[in-house]
Design a protein around this motif. Structure first.
Motif, PDB file in Angstrom:
ATOM      1  N   ASP A 212       0.610  10.029  -7.588  1.00 35.07           N
ATOM      2  CA  ASP A 212       0.947   9.809  -5.819  1.00 35.07           C
ATOM      3  C   ASP A 212       0.250  11.271  -4.947  1.00 35.07           C
ATOM      4  O   ASP A 212       0.516  11.331  -4.197  1.00 35.07           O
ATOM      5  CB  ASP A 212       2.987  10.809  -5.941  1.00 35.07           C
ATOM      6  CG  ASP A 212       2.789  12.174  -6.916  1.00 35.07           C
ATOM      7  OD1 ASP A 212       2.013  12.717  -7.386  1.00 35.07           O
ATOM      8  OD2 ASP A 212       4.139  12.460  -6.440  1.00 35.07           O
ATOM      9  N   GLY A 213      -1.523  11.733  -6.022  1.00 37.12           N
ATOM     10  CA  GLY A 213      -1.490  11.992  -4.946  1.00 37.12           C
ATOM     11  C   GLY A 213      -1.448  13.927  -5.170  1.00 37.12           C
ATOM     12  O   GLY A 213      -2.265  14.261  -4.374  1.00 37.12           O
TER      13      GLY A 213
ATOM     14  N   PRO B 240       3.321   4.179  -7.529  1.00 36.22           N
ATOM     15  CA  PRO B 240       1.770   4.312  -7.898  1.00 36.22           C
ATOM     16  C   PRO B 240       1.663   5.972  -8.960  1.00 36.22           C
ATOM     17  O   PRO B 240       2.807   6.516  -9.167  1.00 36.22           O
ATOM     18  CB  PRO B 240       1.519   5.387  -7.124  1.00 36.22           C
ATOM     19  CG  PRO B 240       1.604   5.092  -5.973  1.00 36.22           C
ATOM     20  CD  PRO B 240       3.641   4.596  -6.025  1.00 36.22           C
TER      21      PRO B 240
ATOM     22  N   THR C 161       0.781  -1.081  -0.001  1.00 38.68           N
ATOM     23  CA  THR C 161      -0.311  -0.123   0.052  1.00 38.68           C
ATOM     24  C   THR C 161       0.927   0.984   0.395  1.00 38.68           C
ATOM     25  O   THR C 161       1.770   1.418   0.397  1.00 38.68           O
ATOM     26  CB  THR C 161      -0.813  -0.204   1.449  1.00 38.68           C
ATOM     27  OG1 THR C 161      -1.508  -1.027   0.861  1.00 38.68           O
ATOM     28  CG2 THR C 161      -1.368   1.399   1.079  1.00 38.68           C
TER      29      THR C 161
ATOM     30  N   SER D 196      -3.249   3.560   0.312  1.00 42.37           N
ATOM     31  CA  SER D 196      -3.791   3.830  -1.348  1.00 42.37           C
ATOM     32  C   SER D 196      -4.923   2.396  -1.203  1.00 42.37           C
ATOM     33  O   SER D 196      -4.913   1.999   0.075  1.00 42.37           O
ATOM     34  CB  SER D 196      -3.262   4.041  -2.285  1.00 42.37           C
ATOM     35  OG  SER D 196      -1.709   2.878  -2.235  1.00 42.37           O
ATOM     36  N   GLU D 197      -4.998   2.788  -2.568  1.00 41.61           N
ATOM     37  CA  GLU D 197      -5.612   0.349  -2.085  1.00 41.61           C
ATOM     38  C   GLU D 197      -4.475  -0.535  -2.439  1.00 41.61           C
ATOM     39  O   GLU D 197      -3.710   0.265  -3.150  1.00 41.61           O
ATOM     40  CB  GLU D 197      -5.966   0.291  -3.671  1.00 41.61           C
ATOM     41  CG  GLU D 197      -7.592   1.206  -3.688  1.00 41.61           C
ATOM     42  CD  GLU D 197      -9.017   0.636  -2.999  1.00 41.61           C
ATOM     43  OE1 GLU D 197      -8.620  -0.619  -2.415  1.00 41.61           O
ATOM     44  OE2 GLU D 197      -9.434   1.449  -2.340  1.00 41.61           O
TER      45      GLU D 197
ATOM     46  N   VAL E  69      -4.845  11.544  -1.453  1.00 43.79           N
ATOM     47  CA  VAL E  69      -4.443  10.199  -1.843  1.00 43.79           C
ATOM     48  C   VAL E  69      -3.886   9.351  -2.648  1.00 43.79           C
ATOM     49  O   VAL E  69      -3.960   9.513  -4.210  1.00 43.79           O
ATOM     50  CB  VAL E  69      -5.371   9.072  -0.843  1.00 43.79           C
ATOM     51  CG1 VAL E  69      -5.698   9.113   0.146  1.00 43.79           C
ATOM     52  CG2 VAL E  69      -6.317   8.885  -2.427  1.00 43.79           C
ATOM     53  N   PRO E  70      -2.639   8.708  -2.893  1.00 50.77           N
ATOM     54  CA  PRO E  70      -1.982   8.067  -4.209  1.00 50.77           C
ATOM     55  C   PRO E  70      -3.107   7.404  -5.147  1.00 50.77           C
ATOM     56  O   PRO E  70      -3.772   6.471  -4.133  1.00 50.77           O
ATOM     57  CB  PRO E  70      -0.403   7.899  -3.717  1.00 50.77           C
ATOM     58  CG  PRO E  70      -0.556   7.385  -2.318  1.00 50.77           C
ATOM     59  CD  PRO E  70      -1.591   8.137  -1.678  1.00 50.77           C
ATOM     60  N   ASP E  71      -2.617   7.000  -6.049  1.00 54.96           N
ATOM     61  CA  ASP E  71      -3.307   5.550  -6.919  1.00 54.96           C
ATOM     62  C   ASP E  71      -2.543   4.048  -6.218  1.00 54.96           C
ATOM     63  O   ASP E  71      -0.814   4.347  -5.063  1.00 54.96           O
ATOM     64  CB  ASP E  71      -3.035   5.169  -8.357  1.00 54.96           C
ATOM     65  CG  ASP E  71      -3.324   6.209  -8.918  1.00 54.96           C
ATOM     66  OD1 ASP E  71      -4.344   7.114  -8.639  1.00 54.96           O
ATOM     67  OD2 ASP E  71      -2.676   6.677 -10.601  1.00 54.96           O
ATOM     68  N   ALA E  72      -2.913   3.065  -6.247  1.00 53.38           N
ATOM     69  CA  ALA E  72      -2.412   1.454  -5.415  1.00 53.38           C
ATOM     70  C   ALA E  72      -0.958   1.723  -6.515  1.00 53.38           C
ATOM     71  O   ALA E  72      -0.369   1.856  -8.034  1.00 53.38           O
ATOM     72  CB  ALA E  72      -3.291   0.377  -5.701  1.00 53.38           C
TER      73      ALA E  72
END
Length: 1749
Positions: free
Chosen positions: A1746-1747, A1743, A2, A10-11, A1719-1722
């Protein structure tokens, strides 16, 4: 896995499938030190040790090999060991046999690895090989040997040769590095030994076999019977052949003997052995019979004499004379014509030959020059010379010389041109026209142009009342006609002209007839040739020429009249009379059905002249003409214009009726943008804002009823290129780079493509970033990309007109075909001490597909969150010592491996407690950059940082002071920043006062240290000093000043001077280029008050001004006094001669001139007489009225312009003539003949009478005399005298005194005779019939006998080794005599002296002469050198003999000898001729391939052959080709590192046969000489010199040498060190909040050749201009910037710094300080990269987004 940022989690991303853990094997790895990678050089006897670090799991087995053979474990010389992974092999004492290639092999179940090391043990060389003894003689022999088989690892520098006498049993030194052994004793037995030597010592010797010193040859056999040829009355030529056998030794020479048939005795002809087989025998007596024989000689002695030749009789031969060579003139030749200047001597020479000696006859046309008084002919046996003194134009012509004897004749000729000034022009000048103030004159050219072209004519005029000729114009006149202006009415004039060529101005012509200028009284004549030139339906255009006669006044215009045919009704057509230049008029308003006649009359100031009618009648009719198109010269060429500019095409169009005009392009109509304008005679096509579509062929068509015509114009519009051809392709894609490939555009815009512009952008961003703005070719490697990011690229072509349309590529994701390494084993801690602890670790199980390049170690306290780096740069070892820990703290460590894909995962260690450290005390130390060690310079207004790195424990305190002890404190312009590691002084807006020495004092408890840094601020100069104004007048003044005390740190190049009036505020420039410190100012206004100021200028600008005190422009002078009363000295009916004395006081300035005024009595006004400046105190007033009475006065003027009061008027003068013809009485005892002795003064004087006072001139021999330092001529008006000091014989002659006035002339002649000793006899003093005991002298009688006959001559002699002269004979009455009793071999000089009754004359000396018989054989030539050898031929060169034996060298004999032969044979059948203009050489042919030959040369003259002297070295006949060899200087073999700006020199010695072609390249590109690079080649040395080097000059330099044999190359690595370039951009922002941001950038592409030590980060708000320092010592490529202001926009710049300074900064894009993240991507899917029994290593990608955090 994560991902986490400040916004949250993230997811998660999951590993696919399950993972099994197991142990992994490691392949062997061998790590050696860097120094082991090169050749190991060890001196014999020293220890040798080879070691390496071996890794692998399980630990590998170790094998050592030498030269691919295993080293036995039983070998006791080598010791092996394996400990802690370190493998070593060593020996205590190495030897030469230990040299070789050593290999270490490590092998286990996972693989095998081998590394090699070259070992070279240096020692003395081995003994030489195969010594041989050859060419043994009684006193010398030759040794030969081969080089040692082993040179000991160093070049053989020389050889040592020794000899051993078997009887004395002692070894004696012979010679070093030579093969000839001299000074042997005949009959003794010798041994020889040879030792080789290198820089490490001398080898063991090699001993030869015994050899006895003795000769191995006998005396030669007898030569061949001599043959006799070329017999004369005094000599003959002998030829003979070499002996059949030379006895085994080279023939040293030949002895020639002759037999007189009457005496029956043999006598030697040669005193020394003669080289060669030919000899010229001299000294025979005419009518006698002789025979000859020859004896050969070698080292063994003389051979038997040859058989004698048949008897010959000495008789004079008869031959036909040869043709004389064309005469050679001593002056310049122009083609086949001989040119000589008039007044100089003409000398012609011709060489001739023939027996008996021919008689030469010179003729000019049919005139025999022997009978001409001015000609002199001198003829010798081989030359005849003609001399004509004081050449004139009459001497021009065709000269012929004829040589004749009783067997025939021959002749040669030359054309001679004598150059002189031109003759007078033919006839008097002609007056063509005459007006009231001008006239036109014409003349004919001179009959003789002086032998060269006429370049100018000088026209003079004379007002007959003044009889003074003056030049009409100073400009060049060539057309023999001139309009003379500025003549006065009522005056009479005459004209004359003189021609001029390159020799000078000739005599003036006969004056023209007298012309009187008067008012015009006649009308002009009729105009010439009136005619009709054009008609229309209602007009007629007529044209005419000016009248032949203008009536004596200038033409002011013309009147045109017309009338209907048949009617005498003339009407004026033009208004007024027009202008004199208007000779064309159009009559309008005519009727088409009528017929008209016209006439024209000229008008001058008197009135209208006669009419001239146009022949015939004219009807107004329209004329039809076909169209005509006339293009400008520029339109006829191809027209090129830039796109966007306006195209203008112009053409003149004619025709009747007016043509219709049409423009087309490529046959089609024009675009709407085209604008066509048509007038009566012109048409214009305008196309605004052109583009590439406007290129093409434009056609202009003009049509009318008579026809049509077309013209083409080619237009080329130049524009930016089109889009490159797609699609673009990608190759070699990696995580941070890829290769981009495209095709060139189809349309280049009319100019060559210069480069391509490449840009890139991430698909997630809209902005494009520059990759390269100057890409060459159609492919480019793009670097510094971000892994797993998607990019687009666009490509634009550029030519000299700009950048074209872009080609955009398809998106592409950049990523490696390999990954980062897996995580290493957890690090372990050992050896924990007070100073620190050692952390070590194991290699990761997976290297990611690429070798591991290093490791990074990080630490943190167990309670801390942030990890800190231990090493900033990767380390290759798997252990590191960590220092600087805190006592009692607990630490964790983690390590990660790095390969080309990046840094792998960190794995932490167990907690470790550090031991208590002990405080270390170190005294202060400092380090300086290279730039700080020299004097620093900065421009005024700039900024500078004084940076010092400091060390010490505890941290020293730093205090800065400036010279004088003043301590530096923080201020607005000066900041001091002290840290634990450095101290920085930052000075902004520098001034000159900031220059000086800055000192820093460092102190701590361990001591103190100080350092001084010099700073020089460069600025404009200060004000000049001591400005002063002198020499003031009403219009000028002189300024002086001193140089500024402060020159601003640069030389003052010049000064600027300005002025202003005190009543004004504005300054005016006087001059801006004064190089000295003074200036004279002119053009001041009188009585105005001025102030001046001066400014110095250096290369930094114009400095402060220094002002002078005010001054007033006024003269320091007063009025001069008036001159004395003028006195009349001569009166005529129209003129009066006046004299006066200058003023007693000139008013403080020199009197510059006088003004003479006259007044007619009794009531006339004062009138000015002279209109030009009058300097002398005398003047002749002309233009007076006969019988009128006048008085005169004079005014003086000085240099300041002040004018005096007039003088007192002269006495009354009445103008009338009073003439008395000249008369004279000789003074003293002067008779018709005056006799004086040489050295006395000649004085001639006479009283003269006449009115007006006659002018007196003296002549001698018809030449007028002038005043000189020797000759003084005086004329007081009553006495004329001539005085000549220090008289000589040249002053003898007829002196004539000439008197002349208007009443007549008179002359009297006086003969002067100067008596003296005779002059020098005419030389040269010739010496002939020279023998060893006597000679004959001959001379000519002196030209000057001193006024008395020469009674006799005295002859004296002296030896050149002595100074005293000895009387040989006196009382000689003739001009020839014989001198006897000379000593053989002595050198003498003779002189002859003429004697008359007044004494001994000037002696004439001879050249030195040696008393000896005329000739001998020449000396031996120099040793021959073989310059070129081929398989069957050779080229031989040698130097001439030092002496030719008194007779010219006629040629050379070449002999050869094979190596094993004792016999010399002729190598060239005929003798080689001697050429005086070059060194002798000969080509030898018919040699045998592979055979060794020696050669020798024998010189020949008329006497015979010289000694052969020394033979050449032995040469082997083969084709001599050598491949190229290149030897570089040892200083550059391992590469060259230099600082930027320093001159680079690369030097190489290149040899080879034939001479190789040499080419230098850098990185594959050939170097050529230019302003920076110079390539020089001198013999075998080739050198490249590059001035002012930059980083661009780094690279691999390759020198290539090529000839037909081979090609040889060598390379040199050159590294130019400089400050780094800008960091790689763009700057990226992360962790952006409202008060901070983290900056990321790439390392510089160009590090300047040195490691980047740190980065300087600066910031500024975009609303401000000043930059603020964030940090000056950032070691990583990221930096967090704190203390930002919310919502303010910032810009950052980053500069890299190495040890050579701070480089160019990289600017970021503006960024606003605010929070913007999510929040970032997975993360990417995790991948298992490694497993062990207890661990699993994972790898994933970050990711995609990075959000923003």
């Amino acid at each position: 896995v994560t991902a986490v940022n400040k916004a949250g989690l993230s997811e998660p991303a999951f590993v696919k499938g399950t993972v099994v853990v197991k142990e992994k094997q490691e392949a062997p790895e061998i790590e050696i030190q860097a120094s082991m990678s090169r050749e190991q050089i060890i001196k014999s006897g020293l220890p040798m040790s080879l070691s390496a670090i071996v890794r692998g799991n399980p630990f590998p087995t170790i094998t050592w090999n030498k030269n691919d053979e295993a080293i036995a474990t039983t070998n006791e010389r080598f010791k092996r060991s394996v400990k802690h992974g370190i493998v070593k092999i060593e020996t205590d004492a190495s030897s030469r046999n230990d040299s070789g290639r050593y290999s270490l092999t490590a092998e286990n179940g996972a693989g095998k690895k081998t590394v090699s090391v070259i070992v070279n043990v240096l020692d003395t060389p081995s003994a030489p090989l195969h010594v041989r003894i050859s060419e043994v003689r009684s006193d010398s022999c030759y040794l030969k040997w081969k080089a040692p088989s082993d040179n000991g690892g160093a070049v053989i520098s020389s050889y040592k040769v020794e000899r051993y006498n078997v009887e004395s049993k002692v070894w004696k030194p012979g010679t070093r590095s030579k093969c000839k052994v001299p000074r042997l004793i005949a009959g003794k037995e010798y041994l020889f030994r040879v030792s080789a030597e290198n820089k490490h010592g001398i080898s063991d010797p090699l001993v030869s076999k015994p050899e006895v010193a003795k000769h191995t040859f006998d005396v030669p056999e007898a030569p061949g019977v001599p043959e006799v040829s070329e017999t004369t009355e005094t000599g003959c030529t002998l030829h003979w052949s070499a002996p059949v056998s030379d006895g085994g030794s080279a023939i040293l020479g030949y002895t020639v003997e002759r037999l007189d048939k009457d005496s029956g005795r043999w006598a030697k002809v040669t005193h020394d052995p003669l080289l060669g087989f030919t000899m010229r025998v001299k000294g025979l007596f005419e009518g006698k019979q002789y025979a000859f024989r020859v004896t050969a000689e070698n080292h063994a002695g003389l051979s038997k004499p040859s058989e004698q030749s048949p008897y010959i009789k000495a008789l004079r031969p008869m031959t036909t004379p040869g043709a004389p060579i064309n005469p050679k003139i001593l002056t310049t030749l122009t083609k086949n014509e001989v040119l000589v200047r008039a007044g100089t001597d003409l000398i012609l020479r011709a060489s001739m030959a023939g027996r008996p000696v021919p008689v030469a006859v010179w003729k000019l046309g049919d005139v025999d020059l022997f009978k001409v008084a001015r000609s002199s002919i001198k003829t010798t046996e081989d030359e005849t010379r003609l001399t004509i003194s004081n050449a004139t134009r009459a001497d021009c012509g065709h000269y012929v010389v004829t040589a004749t004897n009783k067997t025939g004749s021959d002749s040669a000729s030359a054309q001679v041109n004598v150059l002189d000034k031109p003759a007078a022009c033919v006839g008097p000048l002609k007056i063509i026209s005459l007006n009231k103030d001008r006239c036109t004159v014409a003349w004919e050219p001179p009959a003789d142009n002086g032998g060269c072209e006429i370049t100018n004519y000088t026209l003079e005029k004379c007002e007959t009342s003044r009889m003074v000729w003056s030049v009409v114009t100073a400009s060049s006149i060539m057309d023999r006609r001139l309009n003379v202006l500025g003549l006065s009415i009522g005056y009479d004039y005459q004209f004359r002209v003189a021609a001029e060529n390159e020799m000078g101005v000739g005599e003036p012509s006969e004056p023209s007839k007298m012309v009187t200028i008067k008012e015009p009284t006649e009308v002009p004549g009729p105009p010439s040739n009136p005619k009709v030139v054009d008609t229309t339906k209602n007009s007629v255009t007529i044209k005419w020429g000016a009248p032949a006669y203008d009536g004596g006044a200038r033409i002011i215009g013309y009147i045109v009249e017309s009338s209907v045919e048949g009617l005498d009704d003339w009407r004026k057509c033009n208004v007024g009379v027009g202008t004199p230049k208007t000779t064309e008029f159009t009559v309008t308003g005519l009727r088409q059905e009528q017929t008209y006649v016209f006439r024209v009359a000229a008008v001058n100031e008197v009135g209208q002249g006669k009419h001239e009618s146009i022949p015939g009648a004219v009807s107004p009719v329209e004329i039809l003409e076909e169209p005509e198109i006339d293009l400008d010269v520029d339109m006829r060429k191809n027209i090129e214009i830039k796109a966007g500019s306006t195209l203008r095409l112009l053409a003149d169009v004619k025709g009747r009726p007016k043509p219709t005009v049409k423009w087309t392009k490529l046959g089609a109509t024009l675009s709407r943008r085209a604008d066509v304008d048509v007038t009566d005679l012109k048409t214009t096509l305008v196309v605004p804002e052109t583009n590439r579509d406007d290129s093409g062929k434009y056609t202009l068509t003009a049509s009318n009823a008579k026809g049509s015509k077309s013209a083409n114009i080619n237009v080329r519009v130049l524009d930016v290129p089109g889009m490159p051809e797609g699609p673009a392709k990608f190759s070699n894609v990696l995580a941070d780079r890829l290769k981009l490939i495209w095709n060139p555009p189809l349309e280049d815009g009319g100019a060559a493509i210069t480069n391509y512009v490449i840009e890139r952008r991430e698909t997630s961003r809209p902005t494009w970033a520059m990759v390269s703005g100057s890409a060459q070719g159609t492919e480019l490697t793009v670097q510094k990309l971000i892994q797993n990011h998607e990019y687009e690229f666009r490509i634009s072509a550029e030519n000299k007109y700009g950048i074209g349309q872009s080609l955009v590529t398809e998106p592409i994701i950049v990523k490696n075909p390999f990954s980062v390494p897996s995580a290493a084993e957890p690090p372990s801690v050992s050896n924990a001490k007070k100073e620190g602890m050692t952390v070590s670790w194991k290699s990761p199980s997976e290297d990611g597909g690429k070798p591991i390049s290093g490791y990074y170690l990080e630490k943190r306290e167990t309670k801390a969150v942030q990890w800190a780096k231990v090493n900033r740069r990767p380390v290759s070892d798997r252990s590191i010592k960590v220092t600087g820990l805190i006592e009692g703290a607990e630490y964790e460590f983690r390590v990660a491996a790095e390969n080309v894909a990046g840094i792998g995962e960190f794995k932490p260690s167990a907690e470790t407690e550090a031991t208590s450290p002990v405080e270390i005390i170190e005294p202060p130390m400092y380090e300086l950059d290279a730039d700080m060690k020299q004097a620093l310079t900065v421009r005024a207004g700039g900024s500078i940082r004084l940076f010092v790195t400091i060390k010490g424990r505890p941290t020293p305190t730093a205090t800065w002071t400036k010279e004088g002890g003043n301590r530096l404190e923080d201020s607005n312009l000066l900041n001091i920043v002290n840290t634990d590691s450095d101290s920085v002084v930052h000075i902004r807006d520098c001034k000159r006062s900031d220059s000086g020495a800055y000192s820093i004092d460092l102190k701590n408890i361990a001591g103190s240290r100080s350092l001084t840094v010099s700073l020089k601020v460069l600025d404009r100069p200060g004000p000049p000093e001591n400005i002063a104004v002198t020499d003031v007048t009403s219009s000028r003044a002189k300024l002086t000043w001193s140089a500024p005390r402060d020159d601003g740190g640069a030389h003052v190049t010049h000064y600027v001077v300005e002025k202003r009036e005190t009543s004004r505020l504005a300054w005016t420039l006087v001059t801006n280029q004064v190089e000295g410190t003074s200036l004279r100012v002119s053009n001041l206004l009188e009585q105005n008050e001025y102030v001046f100021r001066v400014m110095g200028v250096n290369k930094y600008g114009q400095g402060e001004a220094a002002e002078s005190q005010p001054l007033k422009a006024e003269n320091p002078f007063t009025l001069p006094c008036k001159p004395t009363q003028p006195e009349p000295t001569g009166v005529t009916r129209t003129s009066v001669d006046l004299i006066w004395r200058k003023p007693e006081n000139d008013g403080g300035a020199k009197v510059s001139g006088y003004v003479v005024e006259r007044r007619e009595l009794p009531n006339g006004r004062w009138l000015k007489c002279n209109f030009s400046n009058l300097i002398d105190c005398k003047y002749t007033v002309t233009g007076l009225t006969e019988d009128a009475s006048y008085e005169f006065q004079v005014t003086a003027k000085n240099a300041s312009g002040s004018v005096s009061a007039p003088s007192e008027p002269s006495e009354k003068v009445t103008c009338k003539d009073s003439f008395t013809p000249p008369r004279l009485d000789l003074n003293g005892n002067l008779k018709d003949t005056v006799v004086v002795k040489a050295g006395e003064t000649i004085t001639l004087s006479a009283s003269i009478f006449g009115k007006p006072v006659p002018t007196a001139t003296w002549t001698r021999n018809n030449v007028e005399l002038d005043n000189t330092p020797k000759t003084e001529i005086m004329d007081t008006g009553s006495t004329a005298s001539l005085s000549i000091k220090d008289s000589t014989r040249d002053d003898s002659g007829d002196y004539v005194l000439h008197l002349k006035n208007t009443a007549g002339s008179r002359a009297i002649s006086i003969t002067v005779k100067v008596l003296d000793r005779p002059g020098q006899p005419i030389g040269p003093l010739t010496i002939s019939e020279v023998t060893s005991e006597r000679c004959r002298l001959a001379w000519r009688a002196p030209e000057n006998n001193g006024g008395a006959p020469v009674t006799h001559y005295n002859i004296e002699k002296r030896e050149t080794s002595r100074l005293a002269w000895t009387l040989v004979e006196s009382g000689i009455e003739g001009v020839t005599t014989k001198v006897h009793r000379l000593l053989k071999g002595n050198e003498y000089i003779f002189r002859v002296i003429a004697v008359n009754k007044y004494g001994l004359g000037v002696p004439l000396e001879s050249v030195p002469v040696i008393a000896k018989d005329p000739f001998s054989v020449p000396a031996a030539p120099g040793k021959p050198q073989v310059s070129t050898v081929m398989r069957n031929s050779a080229v031989l060169t040698w130097t001439r003999p030092t002496s030719d034996g008194g007779s010219d060298i006629s040629g050379y004999h070449i002999e050869r000898k094979e190596r094993n032969s004792l016999r010399w044979t002729r190598a060239v059948r005929r003798s080689v001729p001697s050429l005086h203009h070059k060194e002798p050489q000969a080509s030898i042919t018919n040699l045998k391939e592979g055979q060794e030959y020696a050669f020798r040369v024998i010189a020949l003259n008329e006497v015979g052959a010289s000694d052969p002297r020394e033979a050449s070295s032995l040469v082997v006949c083969h084709d001599d080709f050598q491949p190229p060899m290149i030897q570089l200087d040892t200083d550059i073999l391992d590469g060259v590192n230099i600082r930027a700006g320093v001159t680079l020199r690369l030097k190489a010695n290149v040899t080879g046969k034939p001479a190789p072609k040499i080419v230098w390249t850098r990185d594959g590109k050939e170097l050529v000489s230019n302003a920076q690079t110079e390539i020089t080649k001198n013999k075998n040395v080739c050198m490249v010199t590059i001035k002012d080097t930059t980083r661009l000059n780094s690279g691999c330099y390759v020198i290539s040498a090529r000839n037909p044999c081979a090609t040889k190359t060598m390379e040199v690595k050159v590294l130019v060190l400089d400050k780094p370039g800008p960091p790689e951009g763009p700057v990226k922002f992360t962790s952006l909040t409202q008060d901070k941001v983290t900056l990321w950038w790439g390392t510089p592409k160009d590090t300047g050749g040195s490691t980047v030590e740190s980065y300087v980060v600066e910031k500024r708000e975009t609303t401000r201009l000043n930059w603020a320092l964030v940090t000056a010592c950032s070691e990583s490529t990221n930096q967090t910037v704190n203390r930002l202001i919310k919502n303010h926009e910032y810009q950052f710049r980053i500069s890299a710094q190495n040890k050579y300074g701070v480089g160019t900064p990289l600017l970021s894009e503006p960024v606003v300080a605010k929070v913007s993240y999510t929040v970032p991507d997975a993360p990417g899917q995790p991948q298992v990269t490694d497993t062990t029994r207890s661990t699993i290593a994972l790898n994933w990608t970050p990711p995609m987004y990075d959000g923003g955090s």
